[in-house]
Scaffold this active site. Structure first.
Site, PDB file in Angstrom:
ATOM      1  N   HIS A  41       3.850  -1.145  -4.108  1.00  0.00           N
ATOM      2  CA  HIS A  41       4.773  -0.628  -3.135  1.00  0.00           C
ATOM      3  C   HIS A  41       5.891   0.269  -3.651  1.00  0.00           C
ATOM      4  O   HIS A  41       6.132   1.298  -3.485  1.00  0.00           O
ATOM      5  CB  HIS A  41       5.352  -1.780  -2.398  1.00  0.00           C
ATOM      6  CG  HIS A  41       6.535  -1.424  -1.267  1.00  0.00           C
ATOM      7  ND1 HIS A  41       6.188  -0.899  -0.068  1.00  0.00           N
ATOM      8  CD2 HIS A  41       7.808  -1.076  -1.413  1.00  0.00           C
ATOM      9  CE1 HIS A  41       7.450  -0.459   0.360  1.00  0.00           C
ATOM     10  NE2 HIS A  41       8.451  -0.874  -0.361  1.00  0.00           N
ATOM     11  N   GLU A  42       6.488  -0.200  -4.779  1.00  0.00           N
ATOM     12  CA  GLU A  42       7.588   0.313  -5.421  1.00  0.00           C
ATOM     13  C   GLU A  42       7.156   1.684  -6.267  1.00  0.00           C
ATOM     14  O   GLU A  42       7.854   2.736  -6.154  1.00  0.00           O
ATOM     15  CB  GLU A  42       8.350  -0.460  -6.456  1.00  0.00           C
ATOM     16  CG  GLU A  42       9.012  -1.783  -6.074  1.00  0.00           C
ATOM     17  CD  GLU A  42      10.111  -1.368  -5.009  1.00  0.00           C
ATOM     18  OE1 GLU A  42      10.704  -0.368  -4.975  1.00  0.00           O
ATOM     19  OE2 GLU A  42      10.247  -2.320  -3.903  1.00  0.00           O
ATOM     20  N   HIS A  82       7.215   4.418  -3.772  1.00  0.00           N
ATOM     21  CA  HIS A  82       8.352   5.111  -3.573  1.00  0.00           C
ATOM     22  C   HIS A  82       8.491   6.667  -4.856  1.00  0.00           C
ATOM     23  O   HIS A  82       8.828   7.629  -4.611  1.00  0.00           O
ATOM     24  CB  HIS A  82       9.438   4.368  -4.010  1.00  0.00           C
ATOM     25  CG  HIS A  82       9.796   3.589  -2.622  1.00  0.00           C
ATOM     26  ND1 HIS A  82       9.902   3.946  -1.390  1.00  0.00           N
ATOM     27  CD2 HIS A  82      10.184   2.128  -2.547  1.00  0.00           C
ATOM     28  CE1 HIS A  82      10.125   2.823  -0.576  1.00  0.00           C
ATOM     29  NE2 HIS A  82      10.105   1.929  -1.099  1.00  0.00           N
ATOM     30  N   HIS A 128       8.763  10.536  -4.322  1.00  0.00           N
ATOM     31  CA  HIS A 128       9.535  11.359  -5.091  1.00  0.00           C
ATOM     32  C   HIS A 128       8.938  12.441  -5.433  1.00  0.00           C
ATOM     33  O   HIS A 128       9.741  13.527  -5.419  1.00  0.00           O
ATOM     34  CB  HIS A 128      10.499  10.402  -5.973  1.00  0.00           C
ATOM     35  CG  HIS A 128      11.550  10.998  -6.410  1.00  0.00           C
ATOM     36  ND1 HIS A 128      12.363  10.495  -7.695  1.00  0.00           N
ATOM     37  CD2 HIS A 128      11.944  12.240  -6.345  1.00  0.00           C
ATOM     38  CE1 HIS A 128      13.363  11.327  -7.822  1.00  0.00           C
ATOM     39  NE2 HIS A 128      13.266  12.467  -7.301  1.00  0.00           N
TER      40      HIS A 128
END
Length: 228
Positions: A98-99, A102, A106
């Site tokens: 999940h991280e 991100h 980006h």
């Protein structure tokens, strides 16, 4: 003096938020006991997902604590809590990917993430000022304009939370797609991944709901005063 009918809904939403926080911890702990069939740790899954998306230069760092995982867009680094970084559980791999979602957002300039980053400096200021203005406006009715000004600043904070929702859901969707496509998890394990990620998403939904209800309450108070 300050009790308002909207407070009933706010209390319910607050209870939902507490339940969501309890659920995310319980769900994480449950699936932290279930090892991945592949034996892959959170770090290994995150590294493979980053590399598969051309993010070879994005490092992964372990950080103390539990559920302290996050992606730092300023330093372009994925930080994973130690239970996620080192363990090979369904929960660890889910949170790690999940991280990384991100980080991929980006890279591809995902519009809602870009908007969120651009909003942050304003929201950081507004979040500190809004409570003071709102309290002053509530206590001193002759200065209702302070309440109106506080509502404007608080609206920025609420908008930030609403923008956060699609950012979080999109990161989870990216994680699940890659985890299945790259073989990080089996089809049978996908159910556990969904439970972990959905539980985490619910905390953001509950927080946003509380903020929206509070904003509506202040707007109603402000309008009633102006109509008196």
């Amino acid at each position: 003096m300050f009790f308002h009918p909207m407070d009933f809904l706010i209390i319910i939403a607050f209870a939902l938020s507490l339940w969501a926080q309890f659920r995310v911890k319980g769900t994480f702990n449950k699936w932290a006991e279930v090892p991945t069939y592949s034996g892959m740790t959170g770090y290994e899954a995150a590294r493979r997902m980053l590399d598969a998306n051309g993010l070879h230069d994005v490092p992964i760092e372990p950080v103390p604590g539990s559920l302290t995982d996050h992606y730092d867009p300023i330093h372009r680094v994925v930080r994973l809590s130690e239970p996620v970084y080192y363990e090979n559980s369904i929960a660890a791999v889910s949170v790690a990917c999940h991280e990384v979602g991100h980080a991929i957002q980006h890279k591809v300039h995902y519009p809602m993430l870009t908007l969120r980053h651009n909003m942050f400096p304003v929201v950081n200021f507004a979040s500190g000022v809004a409570p003071l203005l709102i309290l002053a406006g509530l206590f001193f009715q002759q200065f209702s304009f302070l309440l109106g000004l506080g509502i404007i600043f608080f609206s920025a904070a609420v908008a930030f939370q609403l923008v956060t929702l699609p950012v979080e859901f999109n990161a989870s969707n990216r994680a699940r797609d890659v985890m299945v496509a790259e073989g990080f998890i089996t089809n049978d394990e996908e159910r556990g991944v969904a439970k972990v990620l959905n539980a985490a998403a619910l905390t953001y939904v509950a927080a946003a709901l509380i903020s929206v209800l509070e904003l509506l309450k202040y707007i109603m108070i402000f309008n009633n005063r102006n109509n008196d």
